[in-house]
Design a protein around this motif. Structure first.
Motif, PDB file in Angstrom:
ATOM      1  N   ALA A   1       2.284   6.248  -9.691  1.00 25.64           N
ATOM      2  CA  ALA A   1       1.973   4.951 -10.293  1.00 25.64           C
ATOM      3  C   ALA A   1       2.618   4.833 -11.676  1.00 25.64           C
ATOM      4  CB  ALA A   1       0.459   4.774 -10.391  1.00 25.64           C
ATOM      5  N   ALA A   2       2.574   5.932 -12.442  1.00 22.08           N
ATOM      6  CA  ALA A   2       3.181   5.937 -13.775  1.00 22.08           C
ATOM      7  C   ALA A   2       4.693   5.782 -13.683  1.00 22.08           C
ATOM      8  CB  ALA A   2       2.816   7.234 -14.504  1.00 22.08           C
ATOM      9  N   GLU A   3       5.288   6.424 -12.687  1.00 22.00           N
ATOM     10  CA  GLU A   3       6.738   6.343 -12.508  1.00 22.00           C
ATOM     11  C   GLU A   3       7.163   4.923 -12.143  1.00 22.00           C
ATOM     12  OE1 GLU A   3      10.239   8.475  -9.814  1.00 22.00           O
ATOM     13  OE2 GLU A   3       8.343   9.528 -10.178  1.00 22.00           O
ATOM     14  N   LEU A   4       6.355   4.271 -11.283  1.00 25.34           N
ATOM     15  CA  LEU A   4       6.665   2.894 -10.897  1.00 25.34           C
ATOM     16  C   LEU A   4       6.512   1.953 -12.089  1.00 25.34           C
ATOM     17  CD1 LEU A   4       7.361   0.758  -8.818  1.00 25.34           C
ATOM     18  CD2 LEU A   4       4.968   0.757  -8.072  1.00 25.34           C
ATOM     19  N   THR A   5       5.477   2.169 -12.893  1.00 20.45           N
ATOM     20  CA  THR A   5       5.271   1.349 -14.092  1.00 20.45           C
ATOM     21  C   THR A   5       6.465   1.457 -15.028  1.00 20.45           C
ATOM     22  OG1 THR A   5       2.869   1.673 -13.956  1.00 20.45           O
ATOM     23  CG2 THR A   5       3.760   0.968 -16.080  1.00 20.45           C
ATOM     24  N   LYS A   6       6.908   2.690 -15.210  1.00 15.01           N
ATOM     25  CA  LYS A   6       8.052   2.942 -16.096  1.00 15.01           C
ATOM     26  C   LYS A   6       9.323   2.296 -15.547  1.00 15.01           C
ATOM     27  CE  LYS A   6      10.516   6.816 -18.276  1.00 15.01           C
ATOM     28  NZ  LYS A   6      10.607   8.298 -18.380  1.00 15.01           N
ATOM     29  N   ARG A   7       9.445   2.289 -14.238  1.00 14.90           N
ATOM     30  CA  ARG A   7      10.662   1.775 -13.597  1.00 14.90           C
ATOM     31  C   ARG A   7      10.848   0.273 -13.847  1.00 14.90           C
ATOM     32  NH1 ARG A   7      12.490   3.145  -7.353  1.00 14.90           N
ATOM     33  NH2 ARG A   7      14.437   1.960  -7.376  1.00 14.90           N
ATOM     34  N   VAL A   8       9.744  -0.478 -13.900  1.00 16.08           N
ATOM     35  CA  VAL A   8       9.867  -1.930 -14.075  1.00 16.08           C
ATOM     36  C   VAL A   8       9.667  -2.367 -15.534  1.00 16.08           C
ATOM     37  CG1 VAL A   8       9.106  -2.384 -11.721  1.00 16.08           C
ATOM     38  CG2 VAL A   8       7.418  -2.364 -13.569  1.00 16.08           C
ATOM     39  N   GLN A   9       9.284  -1.420 -16.386  1.00 21.91           N
ATOM     40  CA  GLN A   9       8.955  -1.753 -17.775  1.00 21.91           C
ATOM     41  C   GLN A   9      10.151  -2.376 -18.497  1.00 21.91           C
ATOM     42  OE1 GLN A   9       7.366   1.630 -19.916  1.00 21.91           O
ATOM     43  NE2 GLN A   9       5.604   0.412 -20.565  1.00 21.91           N
ATOM     44  N   GLY A  10       9.891  -3.507 -19.130  1.00 24.15           N
ATOM     45  CA  GLY A  10      10.941  -4.165 -19.892  1.00 24.15           C
ATOM     46  C   GLY A  10      11.936  -4.928 -19.059  1.00 24.15           C
TER      47      GLY A  10
ATOM     48  N   VAL B   1       0.851  -1.182   0.000  1.00 24.95           N
ATOM     49  CA  VAL B   1       0.000   0.000   0.000  1.00 24.95           C
ATOM     50  C   VAL B   1       0.893   1.241   0.000  1.00 24.95           C
ATOM     51  CG1 VAL B   1      -1.772   1.305   1.234  1.00 24.95           C
ATOM     52  CG2 VAL B   1      -1.834  -1.205   1.236  1.00 24.95           C
ATOM     53  N   GLY B   2       0.726   2.098  -1.017  1.00 26.89           N
ATOM     54  CA  GLY B   2       1.525   3.317  -1.110  1.00 26.89           C
ATOM     55  C   GLY B   2       2.945   3.058  -1.549  1.00 26.89           C
ATOM     56  N   PRO B   3       3.165   2.472  -2.741  1.00 25.84           N
ATOM     57  CA  PRO B   3       4.522   2.135  -3.182  1.00 25.84           C
ATOM     58  C   PRO B   3       5.380   3.342  -3.546  1.00 25.84           C
ATOM     59  CG  PRO B   3       2.956   1.718  -4.939  1.00 25.84           C
ATOM     60  CD  PRO B   3       2.146   2.047  -3.718  1.00 25.84           C
ATOM     61  N   GLY B   4       4.750   4.491  -3.828  1.00 31.20           N
ATOM     62  CA  GLY B   4       5.527   5.673  -4.192  1.00 31.20           C
ATOM     63  C   GLY B   4       6.342   5.433  -5.453  1.00 31.20           C
ATOM     64  N   THR B   5       7.608   5.812  -5.413  1.00 36.48           N
ATOM     65  CA  THR B   5       8.467   5.638  -6.596  1.00 36.48           C
ATOM     66  C   THR B   5       9.014   4.215  -6.709  1.00 36.48           C
ATOM     67  OG1 THR B   5      10.369   6.460  -5.340  1.00 36.48           O
ATOM     68  CG2 THR B   5       9.120   8.056  -6.639  1.00 36.48           C
TER      69      THR B   5
ATOM     70  N   VAL C   1      -1.529   9.192  -9.306  1.00 35.95           N
ATOM     71  CA  VAL C   1      -1.387   8.705 -10.688  1.00 35.95           C
ATOM     72  C   VAL C   1       0.042   8.889 -11.194  1.00 35.95           C
ATOM     73  CG1 VAL C   1      -2.177   9.016 -13.067  1.00 35.95           C
ATOM     74  CG2 VAL C   1      -3.813   9.177 -11.188  1.00 35.95           C
ATOM     75  N   ARG C   2       0.667  10.004 -10.841  1.00 35.47           N
ATOM     76  CA  ARG C   2       2.032  10.274 -11.315  1.00 35.47           C
ATOM     77  C   ARG C   2       3.029   9.259 -10.757  1.00 35.47           C
ATOM     78  NH1 ARG C   2       2.504  16.224  -9.207  1.00 35.47           N
ATOM     79  NH2 ARG C   2       1.447  15.117  -7.526  1.00 35.47           N
TER      80      ARG C   2
END
Length: 251
Positions: A29-38, A1-5, A26-27
């Motif tokens: 969440a987007a940063e975390l998505t980008k961090r693990v992408q690929g 809960v609340g993963p932040g960056t 939302v911002r």
């Protein structure tokens, strides 16, 4: 809960088969998505957008949270009442809140929060976290606690239980007899008693006084001069059972 960056989330992903992260921003969440992408963790991470208090929780085994302090109590009880029962929650809270969760009879912070949480779970203090571990540092110290829900949970009506301990801890250093003598409390219990009797075809005797009934139960159980600050969960369970036997209910 609340993963932040995602600094802690990445560490969890290294150990867990799957991680579900709930993030309101939302911002972030987007940063975390980008961090693990690929990367190797992308398939193991699922991100839920939105307020954790306003959504149904998915199935999980362990909950980990650097908890926003304003939802400390609501999140704690949302987790405790979550079904199916999970293995444990490891949560970081403001120090005082954490110490109230783990407080025992006689401790200065022991109160309604303590007994309500400990009725349904084993709560242990894991470690202190100083404010200088945060950037920027907050004004308060923090602590990590571990909550392990009891399985099976005790067969207790929580509304009834909470009604009793709310009265008992309204003035936790006063005797229980004094706490129950409050006019509004007596009025509420009298109404509940009469409603219960009417619903169960029981007669209310002429000249009935709820005060005599309440003080009689306390006297009979040996708790008239007891103080909530010194009583443990088993004491409150015995009291609740005795009140119910006398047709006294708290909600």
């Amino acid at each position: 809960v609340g993963p932040g960056t995602g600094n802690l989330t990445i560490k969890i992903l290294e150990q867990a088969k799957k991680v579900i992260a709930c993030e309101a921003d939302v911002r972030l969440a987007a940063e975390l998505t980008k961090r693990v992408q690929g990367g190797p963790f992308q398939h193991k991470l699922e991100i839920l957008h939105g307020d954790v208090m306003k959504r149904d929780l998915p199935f999980f085994d362990v909950c980990i949270s650097n908890t926003p302090y304003q939802i400390s109590s609501p999140l704690t009880f949302k987790l405790i009442f979550h079904r199916p029962i999970f293995r444990c929650a490891v949560l970081m809270f403001q120090r005082e809140f954490a110490m109230r969760l783990v407080a025992r009879p006689g401790d200065s912070l022991y109160g309604r929060l303590s007994v309500n949480c400990q009725l349904y779970s084993k709560v242990t203090h894991v470690m202190k976290v100083g404010k200088n571990n945060f950037k920027p540092p907050p004004n308060v110290e923090s602590s990590v606690v571990k909550i392990e829900p009891l399985n099976p949970p005790p067969p207790v009506d929580f509304e009834e239980w909470d009604g009793l301990v709310r009265i008992a801890f309204s003035r936790k250093h006063k005797t229980l007899a004094a706490s129950f003598k409050n006019t509004a409390t007596m009025q509420m219990l009298d109404e509940n008693y009469r409603t219960y009797c009417a619903s169960n075809d029981l007669m209310v005797e002429d000249g009935f006084q709820i005060k005599d009934k309440i003080l009689g139960v306390l006297e009979q159980m040996g708790y008239s001069d007891a103080r909530a600050s010194k009583l443990d969960i088993h004491d409150f369970l015995k009291l609740l059972s005795a009140f119910h036997d006398a047709n006294v209910h708290f909600c």
